[in-house]
Design a protein around this motif. Sequence first.
Motif, PDB file in Angstrom:
ATOM      1  N   LYS A  95       0.898  -1.110   0.034  1.00 26.02           N
ATOM      2  CA  LYS A  95       0.014  -0.026   0.082  1.00 26.02           C
ATOM      3  C   LYS A  95       0.819   1.118  -0.246  1.00 26.02           C
ATOM      4  O   LYS A  95       0.245   2.175  -0.539  1.00 26.02           O
ATOM      5  CB  LYS A  95      -0.755  -0.128   1.220  1.00 26.02           C
ATOM      6  N   THR A  96       1.992   1.395   0.623  1.00 24.99           N
ATOM      7  CA  THR A  96       2.761   2.267   0.707  1.00 24.99           C
ATOM      8  C   THR A  96       3.404   2.585  -0.766  1.00 24.99           C
ATOM      9  O   THR A  96       3.324   3.972  -1.108  1.00 24.99           O
ATOM     10  CB  THR A  96       3.977   2.124   1.497  1.00 24.99           C
ATOM     11  N   PHE A  97       3.742   1.628  -1.372  1.00 27.83           N
ATOM     12  CA  PHE A  97       4.277   1.949  -2.702  1.00 27.83           C
ATOM     13  C   PHE A  97       3.153   2.563  -3.838  1.00 27.83           C
ATOM     14  O   PHE A  97       3.314   3.026  -4.528  1.00 27.83           O
ATOM     15  CB  PHE A  97       4.956   0.652  -3.479  1.00 27.83           C
ATOM     16  N   ASN A  98       1.939   1.900  -3.360  1.00 25.96           N
ATOM     17  CA  ASN A  98       0.852   2.074  -4.108  1.00 25.96           C
ATOM     18  C   ASN A  98       0.279   3.595  -4.047  1.00 25.96           C
ATOM     19  O   ASN A  98       0.388   4.441  -4.812  1.00 25.96           O
ATOM     20  CB  ASN A  98      -0.325   1.372  -3.916  1.00 25.96           C
ATOM     21  N   GLN A  99       0.435   4.139  -2.670  1.00 25.73           N
ATOM     22  CA  GLN A  99       0.061   5.441  -2.551  1.00 25.73           C
ATOM     23  C   GLN A  99       1.364   6.369  -2.974  1.00 25.73           C
ATOM     24  O   GLN A  99       0.996   7.566  -3.436  1.00 25.73           O
ATOM     25  CB  GLN A  99       0.173   5.766  -0.952  1.00 25.73           C
ATOM     26  N   ILE A 100       2.520   5.993  -3.023  1.00 32.58           N
ATOM     27  CA  ILE A 100       3.355   6.922  -3.696  1.00 32.58           C
ATOM     28  C   ILE A 100       3.235   7.203  -5.028  1.00 32.58           C
ATOM     29  O   ILE A 100       3.307   8.246  -5.365  1.00 32.58           O
ATOM     30  CB  ILE A 100       4.924   6.563  -3.231  1.00 32.58           C
ATOM     31  N   ILE A 101       2.739   6.128  -5.605  1.00 33.71           N
ATOM     32  CA  ILE A 101       2.594   6.444  -7.123  1.00 33.71           C
ATOM     33  C   ILE A 101       1.376   7.191  -7.361  1.00 33.71           C
ATOM     34  O   ILE A 101       1.341   8.099  -8.043  1.00 33.71           O
ATOM     35  CB  ILE A 101       2.403   5.063  -7.827  1.00 33.71           C
ATOM     36  N   ILE A 102       0.464   6.872  -6.510  1.00 37.76           N
ATOM     37  CA  ILE A 102      -0.961   7.554  -6.892  1.00 37.76           C
ATOM     38  C   ILE A 102      -1.255   8.898  -6.282  1.00 37.76           C
ATOM     39  O   ILE A 102      -1.764   9.753  -6.730  1.00 37.76           O
ATOM     40  CB  ILE A 102      -2.289   6.632  -6.166  1.00 37.76           C
ATOM     41  N   PHE A 103      -0.566   8.847  -4.882  1.00 39.54           N
ATOM     42  CA  PHE A 103      -0.740  10.497  -4.247  1.00 39.54           C
ATOM     43  C   PHE A 103      -0.458  11.845  -5.024  1.00 39.54           C
ATOM     44  O   PHE A 103       0.561  11.774  -5.764  1.00 39.54           O
ATOM     45  CB  PHE A 103       0.222  10.217  -3.076  1.00 39.54           C
TER      46      PHE A 103
END
Length: 87
Positions: A79-87
Amino acid sequence: MVNRYLGVQVHVICSMIAGFVAALASSPVDVIKSRLMNQEFVDGRGTKYLGIFDCLRKTVRAEGVFGLYKVCMLDYVFKTFNQIIIF
């Protein structure tokens, strides 16, 4: 004067916090869902758990509250890597 450009560091830190909160909130649901889906079925009915709350109760009794957070660290990293890409 407020700096309007906060930089990559703040972006990564906010993404890590968002990933942590998301993993903390969704990890118990994922554990329960996985246990319900992976149980054996006979005539369309589960043999180990009767439903969501039965699975939750049996998991907490057998493993404690932390049993609901078995996949939390892996979920947090994803989820952290996903949030870094999406945020």
